[in-house]
Enzyme design. Structure first.
Site, PDB file in Angstrom:
ATOM      1  N   SER A 145       0.970  -1.418  -0.131  1.00 17.87           N
ATOM      2  CA  SER A 145       0.153   0.321  -0.257  1.00 17.87           C
ATOM      3  C   SER A 145       1.293   0.947   0.362  1.00 17.87           C
ATOM      4  O   SER A 145       0.030   2.619  -0.504  1.00 17.87           O
ATOM      5  CB  SER A 145      -1.073  -0.179   1.118  1.00 17.87           C
ATOM      6  OG  SER A 145      -0.168  -0.623   2.399  1.00 17.87           O
TER       7      SER A 145
ATOM      8  N   HIS B  96      -1.225  -9.866   6.209  1.00 16.86           N
ATOM      9  CA  HIS B  96      -1.498  -8.880   6.233  1.00 16.86           C
ATOM     10  C   HIS B  96      -1.447  -8.290   4.617  1.00 16.86           C
ATOM     11  O   HIS B  96      -0.095  -7.535   4.107  1.00 16.86           O
ATOM     12  CB  HIS B  96      -0.232  -7.826   7.689  1.00 16.86           C
ATOM     13  CG  HIS B  96      -0.181  -7.950   8.628  1.00 16.86           C
ATOM     14  ND1 HIS B  96      -1.115  -7.676   9.437  1.00 16.86           N
ATOM     15  CD2 HIS B  96       0.328  -9.427   8.925  1.00 16.86           C
ATOM     16  CE1 HIS B  96      -0.518  -8.449  10.703  1.00 16.86           C
ATOM     17  NE2 HIS B  96      -0.084  -8.734  10.446  1.00 16.86           N
ATOM     18  N   THR B  97      -2.561  -8.241   4.441  1.00 10.35           N
ATOM     19  CA  THR B  97      -2.387  -7.978   2.604  1.00 10.35           C
ATOM     20  C   THR B  97      -1.823  -6.984   2.497  1.00 10.35           C
ATOM     21  O   THR B  97      -1.110  -6.744   0.903  1.00 10.35           O
ATOM     22  CB  THR B  97      -3.701  -8.201   1.970  1.00 10.35           C
ATOM     23  OG1 THR B  97      -4.600  -7.266   2.877  1.00 10.35           O
ATOM     24  CG2 THR B  97      -4.573 -10.034   2.659  1.00 10.35           C
ATOM     25  N   CYS B  98      -2.046  -5.460   2.938  1.00 11.39           N
ATOM     26  CA  CYS B  98      -1.641  -4.590   2.770  1.00 11.39           C
ATOM     27  C   CYS B  98      -0.523  -4.701   2.989  1.00 11.39           C
ATOM     28  O   CYS B  98       1.133  -3.609   1.902  1.00 11.39           O
ATOM     29  CB  CYS B  98      -2.088  -3.217   3.553  1.00 11.39           C
ATOM     30  SG  CYS B  98      -3.611  -2.718   3.180  1.00 11.39           S
ATOM     31  N   PHE B  99       0.906  -5.290   3.171  1.00 11.94           N
ATOM     32  CA  PHE B  99       2.240  -5.281   3.568  1.00 11.94           C
ATOM     33  C   PHE B  99       2.994  -6.535   3.118  1.00 11.94           C
ATOM     34  O   PHE B  99       4.004  -6.645   3.312  1.00 11.94           O
ATOM     35  CB  PHE B  99       2.484  -5.148   5.167  1.00 11.94           C
ATOM     36  CG  PHE B  99       1.975  -3.953   5.427  1.00 11.94           C
ATOM     37  CD1 PHE B  99       1.952  -2.441   5.415  1.00 11.94           C
ATOM     38  CD2 PHE B  99       0.527  -4.061   6.922  1.00 11.94           C
ATOM     39  CE1 PHE B  99       1.922  -1.041   5.655  1.00 11.94           C
ATOM     40  CE2 PHE B  99       0.367  -2.966   6.664  1.00 11.94           C
ATOM     41  CZ  PHE B  99       0.886  -1.552   6.857  1.00 11.94           C
TER      42      PHE B  99
END
Length: 821
Positions: free
Chosen positions: A766, A787-790
């Site tokens: 992100s 933690h899909t954003c990271f």
């Protein structure tokens, strides 16, 4: 002090910019403006810069001062100017005689840290100003600047005019003019009114990694969009910012965008060569994508038919010779028959000379020689830990097929079975233990069964006749729009025949694969303002809420919906991937706060904080949101009278739901409904609803062939080292998994099964480039978290290989939805 001041202004103050202001509001950026005061008698106010911590004003004021005069410049947030603290963001006080000699004259640039006021509110950031005794040049017209008395400043703050933070330059029509084969409306941004903000138009298409977003910002420079701090851009290039404040560059020569600034020695031929090389990599990756049903290679570009059996084209496979078990497993073929036929069997010949076999025991006929041996593939773990076992068994010993079943051959000599009771086909012999046995993970059983059911429905059957689509490669978007929109939905369900203008070739699958590959690259290009890249990375897509800049945008969304439906109907894949919420919307599922991660990561974090904490007296919110389109800002009620309803601890859950619904769904509802109207013309809603959102992503984009070595090479570790037993076991497990399981692991950890064209080294998060990371975290009795954003996997220190595989499999296979935390 006023009596000691000169009669005429003798000092020009330029308030240039502030940097790194304090963000007091959890959900909103401030709307800063500056107030310059000398002796309480002379007051000047800058314009308001919306939603930024780094406002840029560059506004000049002429003042009457002496060396003892104190210049005070305060910064306020216009949103909170009527509140007790007036939205105070900091102040500087400058004694004129300390920085400039009024008698000698001069020019001084000052950068001062912002200071607190008497109420001791937290303040940080810097203010940049310029002091000059040169007043010979007139002050440029500052239409947005206000020159008011102190009384006006304090009593009429609500009248500070709203200012667009940037303007969109006119673009010469010749820079990016397409041939409008589909309509008279141009698809390109040069039709945008000159007041349009660039943040509402396009985002990058490809290229290098994204710089970290700094949040929405006002204009930081008076440079034109055709230059930046490094100088003028090459001819045909333009600098813009996306809705997250990330700078990107538009190449009007090729109608592409990139995160990377073109170099001063920009060479168009070099750039074209690089783009073509990237396109070839993407093409190979796209053509290797498949689904569980197609493991045998039925989706290979070299085959001339789709994996759907076509009985009327079947023929007898070549006789003679035998193949290895592995080869037979891969093709589903059978060995040649030799010797006498089994008792009760007879060989006959059709009038065309094709042999077939009669089983007088069951009074049935078949094309398959009963003397041949068939290799049966069964899923499940064998004694050595492998994923499949092979059995060799004479077809004649299997007994008759169940009532209503028939055995047939594809034109590539692969055996399949027809169930006339349900009018479905399958590769699995109903007389054998099903390959969908209990040893197979639940998700795999479900997905394959769903695919078989989905593709067997009457609405998904190809109709008789042909649907011809002729396009030019260099004009594929406009040509495809004209061709696909002129045909009825029933015509599009006929066999698809793609023809590229000026090229010889018959479409036996390869041309249609190329067509969908090229078209998906073009129609999802943010250059056209229909889609934009998500906050999660720079390769997953979401609908651009400002697509209305193109007056024909709803027609184009209906066209795109038709294309997605057409690809699914004809079993082709698109080289495009959407945010998780988009797939949920396609399935008419309710979006949740977790889905916000891919749309606005900051807002997701703030909403989560609101749910978890006491907000009474800390956050002042109402059931309304501010929306900005093309420089015009409006307040939208989330419920009737919402702007007058305060958010409290009791109703904050409802507030979070309504904000999430508005941000993800309501803002793009019109465009999405147009998309679905086109999609449902080919794919009925009740059929696609058998899939979940992760399965729908795979249905549209296919399953990639993942290079585990490249994945491992570009992985970071926190708390672990690569030599640790847990990490060694992790990669051993990943290597033993098939392509579908690897894709699901990728979905679980990054939010999408998409791999960047240059491999895992270009993986995005992100906040820009973000390598895949495995962190030592959690209790060994718990499941892994993501933690899909990271792009991060929290992996507890499991003691054994088997425990790790079991826990990881459960987390990957049974977790629903994209938001894992």
């Amino acid at each position: 002090m006023g009596s000691n001041l000169p009669a005429q202004p003798n000092l020009r103050v330029t308030i240039i910019a502030a940097d790194g202001l304090y963000k007091r509001d959890v959900f909103r950026f401030p709307d800063p403006f500056a107030v310059a005061t000398v002796g309480g008698e002379q007051t000047h106010t800058t314009s308001v810069i919306k939603k930024t911590l780094n406002p840029y004003w560059n506004e000049m004021f002429d003042l009457r001062v002496n060396e003892d005069s104190i210049l005070a410049i305060q910064i306020f947030d216009q949103k909170k100017f009527k509140k007790k603290d007036q939205g105070f963001l900091g102040v500087i006080n400058v004694r004129i005689g300390d920085v400039i000699d009024l008698q000698m004259g001069g020019d001084e640039m000052l950068t001062r840290d912002l200071k607190k006021s008497n109420d001791n509110l937290v303040v940080h950031g810097k203010l940049i100003i310029n002091l000059s005794t040169n007043l010979s040049t007139p002050i440029p017209n500052q239409a947005n600047g206000l020159h008011r008395s102190h009384a006006q400043s304090s009593t009429s703050s609500g009248l500070v005019p709203q200012v667009s933070s940037a303007s969109h330059p006119s673009v010469s029509p010749g820079q990016a003019e397409p041939s409008a084969a589909a309509s008279n409306v141009s698809l390109h941004p040069q039709r945008v009114p000159s007041t349009t903000r660039p943040t509402s138009t396009v985002g990058p298409v490809n290229g290098g990694p994204a710089p970290p977003p700094n949040g929405p910002q006002g204009s930081r420079t008076n440079l034109s969009s055709f230059e930046d701090s490094q100088g003028r851009l090459p001819a045909g290039w333009e600098r813009r910012e996306d809705n997250l404040g990330r700078t990107y560059y538009v190449d009007h020569n090729t109608r592409t965008t990139t995160w990377t600034r073109p170099s001063s020695n920009y060479n168009e031929q070099t750039q074209r060569t690089q783009r073509e090389a990237n396109m070839q990599l993407e093409r190979r990756a796209h053509q290797s994508r498949m689904l569980p049903e197609d493991r045998t290679g039925a989706n290979s570009p070299n085959l001339q038919e789709s994996p759907q059996p076509q009985p009327q084209q079947a023929h007898t496979p070549p006789a003679g010779g035998s193949a290895s078990a592995v080869s037979m497993m891969a093709t589903g073929a059978t060995t040649a028959g030799t010797g006498e036929l089994p008792p009760g069997w007879e060989q006959r010949t059709t009038p065309e000379g094709r042999p077939y076999f009669v089983d007088h025991n069951t009074r049935t006929t078949t094309w398959v020689d009963p003397r041949r041996q068939q290799y049966i593939r069964m899923y499940g773990h064998n004694a050595n830990g492998g994923n499949t076992t092979i059995q060799q068994q004479p077809v004649s010993q299997l007994g008759p097929l169940p009532s209503g079943w028939e055995m047939r051959l594809t034109n590539t000599a692969r055996v399949y079975f027809v169930d006339h009771n349900t009018k479905t086909t399958t590769w699995d012999d109903p007389r054998l233990p099903s390959s969908l046995d209990q040893g197979v993970p639940q998700y795999k059983r479900d997905f394959r069964r769903k695919l078989i059911y989905f593709r067997s429905q009457p609405a998904l059957r190809i109709m008789s006749g042909q649907c011809h689509v002729k396009v030019r490669r260099n004009n594929i978007f406009e040509d495809s729009y004209a061709e696909i929109m002129r045909q009825s939905a029933s015509d599009l369900k006929k066999r698809l025949m793609i023809k590229f203008d000026g090229e010889d070739g018959l479409d036996y699958g390869g041309l249609s694969r190329e067509f969908f590959f090229l078209l998906s690259h073009e129609m999802f290009n943010p250059f056209y303002c229909l889609f934009e890249y998500s906050a999660h990375d720079n390769y997953t897509l979401q609908i651009n809420p400002h697509s209305g800049v193109n007056p024909e945008h709803l027609n184009y969304f209906k066209f795109i919906g038709r294309v997605v439906g057409l690809a699914i109907f004809h079993r082709r894949f698109l080289d495009s991937f959407f945010i998780g919420a988009f797939y949920k919307m396609m399935l008419r599922k309710k979006v949740s706060l977790q889905d916000m991660e891919g749309v606005d990561e900051d807002l997701h974090r703030n909403l989560a904080w609101t749910l978890e904490n006491d907000i009474e007296g800390i956050i002042e919110l109402t059931f309304s949101v501010d929306d900005e389109k093309f420089g015009e800002r409006t307040t939208i009620d989330l419920k009737p009278g919402g702007r007058d309803i305060p958010v409290t601890n009791e109703n904050k859950g409802e507030y979070v739901e309504l904000v999430t619904e508005w941000k993800i769904v309501k803002r793009v509802e019109e465009q999405f409904n147009a998309f679905m109207s086109g999609f449902n013309e080919l794919i009925p809603a009740d059929l696609v609803n058998v899939f979940d959102e992760r399965e729908l992503e795979l249905l549209i984009g296919g399953i990639a062939d993942i290079d585990v070595d490249d994945w491992k090479k570009h992985t970071d570790y926190r708390g672990y080292q690569e030599q640790d037993e847990v990490i060694q076991n992790f990669w051993k497990i990943v290597r033993t998994w098939d392509a579908e399981q690897k894709s699901r692991l990728l979905q679980f950890t990054t939010g999408t099964s998409r791999i960047p064209v240059n491999g895992f080294k270009d993986l995005q998060g992100s906040d820009g480039p973000r390598r895949f990371t495995i962190e030592k975290s959690g209790d060994p009795i718990a499941l892994p978290k993501s933690h899909t954003c990271f792009n991060r996997l929290d992996l507890p220190p499991y003691k054994t290989h088997d425990v790790l595989e079991h826990k990881l499999s459960i987390a990957v296979e049974e977790t629903l939805g994209f938001g894992q935390e």
